[in-house]
Design a protein around this motif. Structure first.
Motif, short mmCIF file in Angstrom:
data_model
loop_
_atom_site.label_atom_id
_atom_site.label_comp_id
_atom_site.label_asym_id
_atom_site.label_seq_id
_atom_site.Cartn_x
_atom_site.Cartn_y
_atom_site.Cartn_z
N TYR A 306 0.83 -1.20 0.00
CA TYR A 306 0.00 0.00 0.00
C TYR A 306 0.86 1.25 0.00
CZ TYR A 306 0.92 -0.49 5.03
OH TYR A 306 1.53 -0.64 6.24
N THR A 307 0.26 2.35 -0.49
CA THR A 307 0.94 3.63 -0.55
C THR A 307 0.52 4.49 0.63
OG1 THR A 307 -0.79 4.76 -1.83
CG2 THR A 307 0.86 3.50 -3.07
N GLN A 308 1.20 5.61 0.79
CA GLN A 308 0.77 6.60 1.76
C GLN A 308 -0.51 7.26 1.25
OE1 GLN A 308 3.89 9.51 1.88
NE2 GLN A 308 3.67 10.08 -0.25
N CYS A 309 -1.16 8.03 2.10
CA CYS A 309 -2.37 8.73 1.68
C CYS A 309 -2.00 9.83 0.68
CB CYS A 309 -3.09 9.33 2.89
SG CYS A 309 -3.89 8.10 3.94
N CYS A 310 -2.57 9.73 -0.52
CA CYS A 310 -2.27 10.70 -1.57
C CYS A 310 -3.56 11.23 -2.18
CB CYS A 310 -1.44 10.05 -2.68
SG CYS A 310 0.23 9.58 -2.17
N HIS A 311 -3.45 12.41 -2.78
CA HIS A 311 -4.57 12.99 -3.50
C HIS A 311 -4.80 12.19 -4.79
CE1 HIS A 311 -6.95 15.95 -5.81
NE2 HIS A 311 -7.32 16.40 -4.62
N TYR A 312 -6.05 12.24 -5.27
CA TYR A 312 -6.39 11.50 -6.48
C TYR A 312 -5.47 11.87 -7.65
CZ TYR A 312 -8.82 10.54 -10.84
OH TYR A 312 -9.11 10.13 -12.12
N ASP A 313 -5.16 13.16 -7.80
CA ASP A 313 -4.31 13.60 -8.91
C ASP A 313 -2.92 12.95 -8.84
OD1 ASP A 313 -6.36 15.13 -9.88
OD2 ASP A 313 -5.71 16.95 -8.82
N ASP A 314 -2.40 12.80 -7.62
CA ASP A 314 -1.08 12.18 -7.45
C ASP A 314 -1.12 10.71 -7.84
OD1 ASP A 314 0.05 14.55 -6.59
OD2 ASP A 314 -0.44 14.17 -4.50
N HIS A 315 -2.25 10.03 -7.51
CA HIS A 315 -2.40 8.64 -7.95
C HIS A 315 -2.37 8.56 -9.46
CE1 HIS A 315 -2.94 6.63 -4.15
NE2 HIS A 315 -3.94 7.42 -3.79
N GLN A 316 -3.09 9.47 -10.11
CA GLN A 316 -3.17 9.46 -11.56
C GLN A 316 -1.81 9.71 -12.22
OE1 GLN A 316 -6.00 7.82 -12.01
NE2 GLN A 316 -6.64 9.13 -13.67
N ARG A 317 -1.02 10.57 -11.60
CA ARG A 317 0.30 10.89 -12.16
C ARG A 317 1.35 9.84 -11.80
NH1 ARG A 317 -1.02 16.29 -10.45
NH2 ARG A 317 0.29 16.01 -8.62
N GLY A 318 0.97 8.94 -10.90
CA GLY A 318 1.90 7.89 -10.50
C GLY A 318 3.03 8.35 -9.61
N VAL A 319 2.81 9.44 -8.87
CA VAL A 319 3.86 9.98 -8.02
C VAL A 319 3.64 9.64 -6.55
CG1 VAL A 319 4.33 11.88 -9.60
CG2 VAL A 319 2.64 12.19 -7.79
N CYS A 320 2.63 8.83 -6.28
CA CYS A 320 2.34 8.45 -4.90
C CYS A 320 3.08 7.15 -4.57
CB CYS A 320 0.84 8.26 -4.71
SG CYS A 320 0.39 7.97 -2.97
N SER A 321 3.79 7.12 -3.47
CA SER A 321 4.56 5.93 -3.11
C SER A 321 4.27 5.50 -1.68
CB SER A 321 6.05 6.20 -3.27
OG SER A 321 6.44 7.29 -2.46
#
Length: 321
Positions: A306-321
């Motif tokens: 699982y990733t940290q809590c990220c904004h939807y836009d960050d998920h879409q850009r693939g920058v959430c880790s």
């Protein structure tokens, strides 16, 4: 056309009303009501509690509840009857967090979902790959979630190597093994690989039991098995009866899921009540305590990533880790 006496008005829009003679019958019966009363409202994409008498008294208010996927414009959800006229009539408009029709995914179909035009935020739609295809990481099912007005990325169904499918030129349900696979559909002598050695399933008696699996198709010449949710099939889904009274190779249903239990393993910021089950290869978005934030979780080889809590836009850009 008809009007009403002073102090009263027709029970329709306007101070004059019309009735029409249709095949010997009047369209409706004229009704004159108190001029300070209000007639029912028509709220597109919304509903409210109807008055038993069909009319609403002066100063009476009604609360409008918008349909799923819609919200009250300017957060105004109350209408008030004032001297025969509705004031501040609410408008139900499409929510900015609502999603439209789920995307079409090649070689996949939506399962267990009734048709609807709009999906509210956090709605989930599950896909299943066609026979012979599987999602990346294993399994045949995956889901997408409506977040901030957009659907999360859907599964990619790729060509697999399942037994009993069209892969490798095999006819579904034929019982013939593709050349070079080195497996036999039944145990015993080499002669049992031919179609002529199979007979009707009732010849073998009681259907064989596959733990965590069920017969989903009962054909006179074969049985088709399917594993229960959170289990994956290993081996053929088609089972046949050999003329000597033995069953062909049975499938095995192996565990294929991860468990997310915040009571046992807390995740910072994640909002979850109870236990969440994630099937092997499935991706889910678990809501966080902040609006439009979530954690992307995926089950890989029995381990929950699982990733940290990220904004939807960050998920879409693939920058959430």
């Amino acid at each position: 056309m008809y009007g009403c006496d002073n102090g009263r008005k027709p029970a329709v829009e306007g101070w004059w009303a019309t009735i029409i003679c249709q095949n010997g019958t009047w369209s409706h019966t004229p009704q004159c009501i108190d001029e300070q009363a209000c007639i029912p409202l028509d709220i597109p994409n919304g509903k409210y509690k109807k008055s038993p008498k069909g009319l609403y008294d002066n100063k009476q208010s009604i609360y409008i509840k918008c349909d799923k996927g819609y919200e009250s414009k300017n957060r105004d959800a109350t209408a008030i009857c004032s001297n025969g006229t509705w004031t501040s009539v609410p408008v139900c408009e499409r929510s900015i967090e609502t999603c439209g029709e789920p995307p079409k995914i090649p070689h996949a179909v939506i399962i267990h979902q009734e048709y609807q035009e709009l999906f509210a935020a956090d709605s989930e739609v599950q896909y299943e790959c066609e026979d012979g295809y599987s999602v990346e990481g294993g399994g045949t099912k995956d889901s997408i979630t409506c977040m901030s007005g957009n659907w999360t990325e859907g599964p990619k169904c790729q060509r697999g190597t399942h037994l009993g499918t069209r892969d490798g030129g095999v006819t579904p349900g034929s019982g013939i093994q593709p050349a070079g696979r080195g497996l036999s559909p039944i145990s015993g002598s080499n002669e049992k690989g031919s179609i002529s050695s199979f007979t009707t399933v009732n010849h073998c008696g009681a259907y064989p039991i596959v733990p965590n699996g069920d017969v989903v198709k009962d054909d006179p010449m074969f049985l088709k098995y399917q594993c229960n949710s959170f289990y994956k099939r290993v081996g053929p889904d088609i089972v046949r009866c050999h003329s000597e009274g033995s069953w062909s190779q049975l499938p095995i249903c192996q565990e294929a899921y991860c468990t997310m239990d915040l009571a046992q393993n807390p995740v910072d910021g994640v909002k979850l009540s109870g236990v969440e089950y994630v099937t092997e290869g499935e991706t889910k978005y678990i809501r966080c305590i902040w609006r439009a934030y979530s954690s992307r979780v995926k089950c890989i080889s029995g381990e929950l990533i699982y990733t940290q809590c990220c904004h939807y836009d960050d998920h879409q850009r693939g920058v959430c880790s």
